[in-house]
Design a protein around this motif. Structure first.
Motif, mmCIF file in Angstrom:
data_model
loop_
_atom_site.group_PDB
_atom_site.id
_atom_site.type_symbol
_atom_site.label_atom_id
_atom_site.label_comp_id
_atom_site.label_asym_id
_atom_site.label_seq_id
_atom_site.Cartn_x
_atom_site.Cartn_y
_atom_site.Cartn_z
ATOM 1 N N LYS A 206 61.393 12.026 16.360
ATOM 2 C CA LYS A 206 61.279 13.207 15.500
ATOM 3 C C LYS A 206 59.823 13.499 15.166
ATOM 4 N N ALA A 207 59.068 12.460 14.822
ATOM 5 C CA ALA A 207 57.674 12.645 14.411
ATOM 6 C C ALA A 207 56.814 13.176 15.552
ATOM 7 N N ASN A 208 57.108 12.768 16.767
ATOM 8 C CA ASN A 208 56.298 13.157 17.917
ATOM 9 C C ASN A 208 56.792 14.410 18.626
ATOM 10 N N ASN A 209 57.932 14.934 18.196
ATOM 11 C CA ASN A 209 58.506 16.108 18.859
ATOM 12 C C ASN A 209 59.008 17.113 17.824
ATOM 13 N N PRO A 210 58.075 17.755 17.097
ATOM 14 C CA PRO A 210 58.496 18.693 16.046
ATOM 15 C C PRO A 210 59.282 19.887 16.588
ATOM 16 N N ASP A 211 59.096 20.220 17.875
ATOM 17 C CA ASP A 211 59.868 21.334 18.439
ATOM 18 C C ASP A 211 61.363 21.021 18.448
ATOM 19 N N LEU A 212 61.698 19.737 18.617
ATOM 20 C CA LEU A 212 63.101 19.348 18.610
ATOM 21 C C LEU A 212 63.669 19.361 17.192
ATOM 22 N N VAL A 213 62.840 18.983 16.231
ATOM 23 C CA VAL A 213 63.285 18.990 14.837
ATOM 24 C C VAL A 213 63.650 20.404 14.413
ATOM 25 N N ALA A 214 62.890 21.380 14.903
ATOM 26 C CA ALA A 214 63.169 22.774 14.566
ATOM 27 C C ALA A 214 64.518 23.223 15.114
ATOM 28 N N VAL A 215 64.953 22.564 16.187
ATOM 29 C CA VAL A 215 66.218 22.956 16.824
ATOM 30 C C VAL A 215 67.387 22.108 16.313
ATOM 31 N N PHE A 216 67.189 20.778 16.226
ATOM 32 C CA PHE A 216 68.289 19.865 15.910
ATOM 33 C C PHE A 216 68.422 19.548 14.428
ATOM 34 N N GLY A 217 67.359 19.703 13.667
ATOM 35 C CA GLY A 217 67.430 19.427 12.237
ATOM 36 C C GLY A 217 67.854 18.001 11.947
ATOM 37 N N ASP A 218 68.898 17.846 11.140
ATOM 38 C CA ASP A 218 69.376 16.519 10.736
ATOM 39 C C ASP A 218 70.505 15.977 11.616
ATOM 40 N N ASP A 219 70.793 16.646 12.710
ATOM 41 C CA ASP A 219 71.848 16.188 13.615
ATOM 42 C C ASP A 219 71.295 15.071 14.503
ATOM 43 N N ASN A 220 71.371 13.841 14.018
ATOM 44 C CA ASN A 220 70.746 12.713 14.707
ATOM 45 C C ASN A 220 71.217 12.526 16.138
ATOM 46 N N VAL A 221 72.497 12.717 16.369
ATOM 47 C CA VAL A 221 73.050 12.472 17.705
ATOM 48 C C VAL A 221 72.360 13.336 18.750
ATOM 49 N N LYS A 222 71.988 14.542 18.382
ATOM 50 C CA LYS A 222 71.353 15.462 19.332
ATOM 51 C C LYS A 222 70.061 14.894 19.899
ATOM 52 N N TYR A 223 69.314 14.129 19.119
ATOM 53 C CA TYR A 223 68.047 13.571 19.597
ATOM 54 C C TYR A 223 68.288 12.500 20.658
#
Length: 315
Positions: free
Chosen positions: A282-299
């Protein structure tokens, strides 16, 4: 108006009852199920049929008369005497799990030392898979599995709960060594009906004898294949080491550990491998955080499907 409402209510209840009863009726298993029917084929002779079965009734069976017929490839009965009555003499006990057997532990020599299939027992059950009767085995933690390819541990497959409850049967079949059919046109054998006489003297005729699990395709993929799908984010040794609380709950049960990771671990953000850390991803890929939010499984899923191939930082 009130009478109409009451009448409508009764109609609704009647429909619901009919639906529920219909569902229950459809789900009811026959008192005895055909799990496998085999014979020796030496044209024009078909001989020595073997019947594998499962007793679903709640009481023991005294006699089971199986009416087995020979059919040609267009579905008509073949031979001069196509139907044979094959009698099983009981008592045939209702199927039950957890039989107290004391088979010795065996070692699968061609399995890795850390394989969950390295040490196992055979248990007194089988399933009727698409390629024939397969014996059921038990790993060191009591998990039941089958060996689609005896010499290849990568093919070993854990049974689903549905298969354990409904597809397994006692592996001792009943062979009729003095029964035969003679006809060049015989294409297959089929059970027409089974006449059951119970130990208490009551009787029953079963016509819908074929189990839906006969010739089944295994519901789970091989365990090695399941692990391979998640190898980017999961390794059972890492999962234990990085989550010491699980050692007390699950121990070294590899099947249970993997199932915990899939059902709970990813949602909770647990680290399943030294090669993937959710917080770092999450820390190294903020673009993914913008898409997945708190849905941990998606990461986890993203890293498996493309993140690792893209070289994204995950630790």
């Amino acid at each position: 108006m009130m009478r109409k409402k009451i009448a409508a209510l009764f109609c609704t209840l009647a429909v619901l009852c009919a639906c529920l009863c219909g569902t229950a009726f459809a789900a009811k298993k026959p008192s005895i199920e055909l799990m496998g029917l085999y014979a020796i084929w030496d044209e024009p002779m078909v001989s020595k049929p073997i019947i594998y079965f499962r007793v679903n009734s709640s009481k023991a069976i005294k006699y089971a008369d199986w009416y087995v017929s020979a059919y040609n490839r267009v579905g008509d009965k073949a031979s001069m005497f196509p139907t044979k009555k094959l009698t099983m003499v009981g008592p045939l006990e209702p199927f039950s799990l957890g039989k107290n057997v004391d088979f010795e532990w065996m070692v699968q020599s061609n399995a890795r030392e850390d394989s969950p299939f390295r040490h196992y027992k055979i248990v007194p059950y089988a399933i009727a898979a698409a390629d024939g009767i397969q014996f059921v085995y038990q790993d060191a933690h009591g998990n039941l599995f089958v060996k689609p390819d005896e010499n290849n541990p990568e093919s070993y497959t854990y049974l689903s709960e549905d298969e354990i409850q409904n597809a397994m049967f006692d592996y001792s079949g009943c062979e009729f060594s003095d029964v035969w059919w003679r006809d060049w046109s015989i294409d297959y054998l089929a059970v027409d009906k089974v006449v059951i006489t119970y130990m208490d003297g009551s009787a029953e005729t079963v016509t819908n004898v074929n189990s839906k699990y006969r010739g089944m395709t295994l519901q789970n993929p091989p365990f090695a294949q399941q692990l391979a799908q998640y190898d980017a984010v999961y390794n059972y040794q890492d999962y234990l080491r990085l989550n010491p609380d699980l050692a007390d709950i699950i121990g070294t049960n590899q099947k249970a550990l993997f199932e915990h990771f899939i059902s709970s671990g990813m949602k909770e953000g647990r680290q399943g491998s030294m090669g993937f850390n959710l917080s770092a991803y999450k820390a190294n890929n903020p673009d993914l955080v913008a898409v997945f939010g708190d849905d941990n499984v998606k990461y986890y899923e993203h890293y498996i499907s493309q993140g690792r191939a893209e070289g994204r930082v995950a630790v």
